[in-house]
Design a protein around this motif. Structure first.
Motif: not given
Length: 59
Positions: A1-23
């Motif tokens: 079986m072949r190993d497949v590498q996955v970049n999980r950082s691209q799959l994870a949703p952001s935990i920062l609230p989207a409706d708060i501007p950069e403060l």
């Protein structure tokens, strides 16, 4: 079986609230203080988002 590498950082949703501007943490804290000075149920979403934003910074 072949190993497949996955970049999980691209799959994870952001935990920062989207409706708060950069403060900065200080700006966020000041905005939260202003939001809770006078009780207003219409601002509960903003208060929750600001608390969430600060909690992410603490982690």
């Amino acid at each position: 079986m072949r190993d497949v590498q996955v970049n999980r950082s691209q799959l994870a949703p952001s935990i920062l609230p989207a409706d708060i501007p950069e403060l900065s943490d200080d700006e966020c804290l000041a905005r939260l203080a202003r939001a809770v000075e006078t009780p207003d149920s219409a601002r509960l979403d903003e208060v929750a988002a600001l608390i969430g934003r600060l909690a992410v910074a603490i982690e």
